[in-house]
Design an enzyme around this catalytic site. Structure first.
Site, PDB file in Angstrom:
ATOM      1  CE  LYS A 185      -1.629   2.970   2.028  1.00 14.67           C
ATOM      2  NZ  LYS A 185      -1.359   4.399   1.700  1.00 14.67           N
ATOM      3  CD  GLU A 260      13.744   0.162   8.690  1.00 18.86           C
ATOM      4  OE1 GLU A 260      14.367   1.159   9.104  1.00 18.86           O
ATOM      5  OE2 GLU A 260      14.223  -0.970   8.667  1.00 18.86           O
ATOM      6  CB  CYS A 294      13.997   8.385   7.622  1.00 18.83           C
ATOM      7  SG  CYS A 294      14.861   7.181   6.621  1.00 18.83           S
ATOM      8  CD  GLU A 391      11.584  12.499  10.710  1.00 20.24           C
ATOM      9  OE1 GLU A 391      10.384  12.295  10.985  1.00 20.24           O
ATOM     10  OE2 GLU A 391      12.267  11.705  10.070  1.00 20.24           O
TER      11      GLU A 391
HETATM   12  P1  NAP Z   1       3.208   8.630   7.397  1.00 18.16           P
HETATM   13  O1  NAP Z   1       2.202   9.683   7.470  1.00 18.16           O
HETATM   14  O2  NAP Z   1       3.443   7.789   8.597  1.00 18.16           O
HETATM   15  O3  NAP Z   1       2.784   7.722   6.147  1.00 18.16           O
HETATM   16  C1  NAP Z   1       3.524   6.591   5.748  1.00 18.16           C
HETATM   17  C2  NAP Z   1       2.581   5.581   5.144  1.00 18.16           C
HETATM   18  O4  NAP Z   1       1.639   5.187   6.126  1.00 18.16           O
HETATM   19  C3  NAP Z   1       1.778   6.092   3.952  1.00 18.16           C
HETATM   20  O5  NAP Z   1       1.606   5.031   3.033  1.00 18.16           O
HETATM   21  C4  NAP Z   1       0.440   6.448   4.573  1.00 18.16           C
HETATM   22  O6  NAP Z   1      -0.616   6.350   3.651  1.00 18.16           O
HETATM   23  C5  NAP Z   1       0.317   5.341   5.606  1.00 18.16           C
HETATM   24  N1  NAP Z   1      -0.591   5.631   6.712  1.00 18.16           N
HETATM   25  C6  NAP Z   1      -0.816   6.821   7.316  1.00 18.16           C
HETATM   26  N2  NAP Z   1      -1.745   6.662   8.300  1.00 18.16           N
HETATM   27  C7  NAP Z   1      -2.092   5.348   8.295  1.00 18.16           C
HETATM   28  C8  NAP Z   1      -3.007   4.558   9.062  1.00 18.16           C
HETATM   29  N3  NAP Z   1      -3.749   5.092  10.026  1.00 18.16           N
HETATM   30  N4  NAP Z   1      -3.117   3.248   8.774  1.00 18.16           N
HETATM   31  C9  NAP Z   1      -2.389   2.685   7.792  1.00 18.16           C
HETATM   32  N5  NAP Z   1      -1.503   3.377   7.032  1.00 18.16           N
HETATM   33  C10 NAP Z   1      -1.353   4.693   7.292  1.00 18.16           C
HETATM   34  O7  NAP Z   1       4.646   9.163   7.023  1.00 18.16           O
HETATM   35  P2  NAP Z   1       5.056  10.076   5.802  1.00 18.16           P
HETATM   36  O8  NAP Z   1       4.830  11.473   6.176  1.00 18.16           O
HETATM   37  O9  NAP Z   1       4.443   9.564   4.549  1.00 18.16           O
HETATM   38  O10 NAP Z   1       6.602   9.747   5.712  1.00 18.16           O
HETATM   39  C11 NAP Z   1       7.552  10.465   6.388  1.00 18.16           C
HETATM   40  C12 NAP Z   1       8.041   9.706   7.620  1.00 18.16           C
HETATM   41  O11 NAP Z   1       8.611   8.463   7.210  1.00 18.16           O
HETATM   42  C13 NAP Z   1       9.125  10.439   8.321  1.00 18.16           C
HETATM   43  O12 NAP Z   1       8.927  10.381   9.713  1.00 18.16           O
HETATM   44  C14 NAP Z   1      10.384   9.649   7.944  1.00 18.16           C
HETATM   45  O13 NAP Z   1      11.438   9.768   8.854  1.00 18.16           O
HETATM   46  C15 NAP Z   1       9.855   8.278   7.857  1.00 18.16           C
HETATM   47  N6  NAP Z   1      10.729   7.438   7.063  1.00 18.16           N
HETATM   48  C16 NAP Z   1      11.474   6.490   7.705  1.00 18.16           C
HETATM   49  C17 NAP Z   1      12.361   5.693   6.984  1.00 18.16           C
HETATM   50  C18 NAP Z   1      13.168   4.631   7.682  1.00 18.16           C
HETATM   51  O14 NAP Z   1      13.689   3.761   7.005  1.00 18.16           O
HETATM   52  N7  NAP Z   1      13.288   4.662   9.008  1.00 18.16           N
HETATM   53  C19 NAP Z   1      12.467   5.854   5.602  1.00 18.16           C
HETATM   54  C20 NAP Z   1      11.690   6.836   4.970  1.00 18.16           C
HETATM   55  C21 NAP Z   1      10.817   7.615   5.729  1.00 18.16           C
HETATM   56  P3  NAP Z   1      -1.356   7.662   3.054  1.00 18.16           P
HETATM   57  O15 NAP Z   1      -0.279   8.589   2.632  1.00 18.16           O
HETATM   58  O16 NAP Z   1      -2.096   7.094   1.902  1.00 18.16           O
HETATM   59  O17 NAP Z   1      -2.219   8.172   4.155  1.00 18.16           O
END
Ligand code: NAP
Length: 492
Positions: A185, A260, A294, A391
């Site tokens: 997804k 992650e 990240c 962050e």
């Molecule tokens: P996010 O809001 O947590 O979203 C990530 C994914 O989760 C998206 O596919 C989103 O889908 C989905 N999602 C959101 N709410 C959900 C729920 N209630 N149930 C199921 N899925 C849900 O994060 P983001 O803003 O996209 O990404 C940035 C974050 O990712 C940052 O904190 C970054 O540090 C972290 N990150 C970590 C790594 C690592 O390897 N540690 C790598 C890259 C990024 P929708 O967008 O469709 O809502």
């Protein structure tokens, strides 16, 4: 059609349907998600807004297909992954164009991401056939103790928008190599890269139902994927907040989990460091992807004696960064992903300034387009400012002064996160001491770019658990099974 889409050589890669059970489906075809280009605000295309029903169907297909896939010899799975890798490399330019279109990063960075994404497929194509077990010496001479590794079963992957290709292959490739089926997804903002990768996997001969991609509301689809007893593992990359929520949702079915999550990477520059190298490291680890990675440097800790010199050298480099549409020649920094991200970055800068930071460059929106933010350097930031804890996820370099090694380590570790950290020094002894003391999953020692398919990527503390890539990366997709063979003396 958006004019940039016309740059594609192979238009089949632009998918407006989801891959479920080997079919490209649009549901009832009534509900669509617009995919926007963050550089222009224009619509690239639409993808279906599927939901719980289709997620349940995908799980059924994954169960059936996964059983067959787990019995395919590892060498045959490897050959199919290799073919997929070759197709991704062959379509690198088109995949990079799609990536820049939906995510905004400069085309050169998008190309690098496609190569990075492909490298995980290649790595796990080779690693799958090396998924060895063990023989453990027994205290009983008539008993043999053996450990074998078997695929976990059906997996689900929820991926973020900042690396729309890399985050997909980092999960899919080890799952497939281990013999698992997987449902992806992708983030709502960037589904096109995942769909194009799935299209190429299908072309490579990965059987129907083994890799599926579903787009739609994350809550509804996430609820099905996390609650199903048939889904045995969830791999999530995204924010810590959503990671915690998904972990709670997975608890009743006791799924295997890889998380992650977010980071708050310290970048420590000691006064004995090679300053030019340290500046290179900040540019790589802070400004790549407009600061939206990240492992991005979040706090630059500089020894007090060199703080001001380092800050002005950094500002001189940062103010030269070219900002704009990722397709324009020479652009080094694209837009932020959306308005909420842009507003958040501005509020962090305002708060830092209110806490006494000085703005050496930037500190305001960039005129190139509404979502572009000026590359920014803030000096003498107070550790009481929000930017020290949160962050940033934007092109803002925040510098803090420290006095000695003990204080640097204390400051570096004063965060709930523990993903990446960076240390710059010429002292070997200090490099060891500090690396061992930092509470992070990954450390760059005089290095600002540290991730590749051959090394374990992941964090500790509130940055999550599990490792992706490397020989350890298969572990999260396999279960250990212990076989106790006894009574070897029965026919004596
Ligand atoms: P996010 O809001 O947590 O979203 C990530 C994914 O989760 C998206 O596919 C989103 O889908 C989905 N999602 C959101 N709410 C959900 C729920 N209630 N149930 C199921 N899925 C849900 O994060 P983001 O803003 O996209 O990404 C940035 C974050 O990712 C940052 O904190 C970054 O540090 C972290 N990150 C970590 C790594 C690592 O390897 N540690 C790598 C890259 C990024 P929708 O967008 O469709 O809502």
């Amino acid at each position: 059609m958006n004019s940039d889409v016309r740059q594609l050589t192979n238009h089949e890669l632009l998918r407006s349907a989801c891959l479920i059970g080997g079919e490209w489906v649009v549901g009832r075809g009534e509900d669509w998600i617009e995919v926007l280009n963050p550089s222009t605000g224009g619509t690239i295309t639409t993808v279906p807004r599927l939901g719980a029903l289709e997620a349940e169907q995908a799980i059924e297909h994954a169960v059936t297909a996964g059983k067959k896939w787990s019995r395919v010899p590892a060498t045959e799975r490897s050959a199919l992954l290799r073919r997929w890798f070759e197709l991704v490399r062959a379509h690198e330019e088109d995949l990079a164009i799609l990536l820049t279109l939906e995510q905004g990063k400069p085309l050169a960075e998008a190309r690098a991401e496609i190569r990075y994404a492909a490298s995980y497929i290649e790595w796990f194509a080779e690693e799958g056939p090396r998924c060895y077990g063990d023989v453990i010496p027994s205290a009983d001479p008539h008993t043999r103790q053996i450990v074998i590794r078997q695929p976990v079963g059906v997996c689900a992957a929820i991926t973020p928008w900042n690396f729309p290709s890399g985050m997909v292959t980092r999960k899919v490739a080890p799952a497939l190599a281990a013999g698992c089926s997987i449902i992806v997804k992708p983030a709502e903002q960037t589904p096109l890269s995942a769909l194009a990768l799935a299209f190429l996997a299908e072309r490579a001969g990965i059987p129907a139902g083994v890799l599926q991609v579903i787009t739609g509301p994350s809550r509804a689809i996430g609820a099905v994927l996390t609650s199903s007893q048939d889904v045995r593992k969830l791999s999530f990359t995204g924010s810590t907040e959503v990671g915690r929520l998904l972990a709670a949702q997975c608890a009743p079915s006791l799924k295997k989990l890889s998380l992650e999550l977010g980071g708050n990477a310290p970048f420590i520059v000691f006064k004995d460091a090679d300053l030019e190298r340290a500046l290179d490291g900040v540019m790589q680890s802070k400004f790549r992807n407009a600061g939206q990675t990240c492992v991005c440097t979040n706090r630059i800790l500089v020894q007090r004696e060199i703080h001001d010199e380092f800050a002005s050298l950094l500002a001189a480099r940062v103010q030269d960064l070219r900002v704009g549409d990722g397709f324009s020649d020479g652009v080094e920094q694209g837009p932020l992903i959306d308005k909420a991200a842009h507003d958040r970055v501005q509020s962090l800068v305002d708060d830092a300034v209110a806490h006494g930071a000085s703005v050496l460059c930037g500190g305001e929106p960039h005129s190139a387009s509404p979502l572009c933010y000026s590359p920014t350097v803030l000096a003498q930031v107070s550790s009481g400012a929000r930017i020290a804890r949160d962050e940033i996820f934007g092109p803002v370099a925040a510098l803090y002064a420290f006095s000695d090694e003990r204080e640097a380590i204390e400051l570096a570790n004063s965060t709930e996160y523990g993903l990446a950290g960076y240390v710059y020094t010429r002292s070997l002894a200090r490099a060891w001491r500090v690396s061992e003391a930092l509470e992070c999953g990954m450390i760059g020692i005089n290095a600002g770019l540290i991730s590749s398919a051959s090394v374990p990527f992941g964090g500790i503390k509130q940055s999550g658990y599990g490792r992706e890539g490397s020989r350890y990366g298969l572990d999260d997709y396999t279960e250990l099974k212990y076989l106790c063979m006894s009574a070897l003396d029965s026919e004596l």
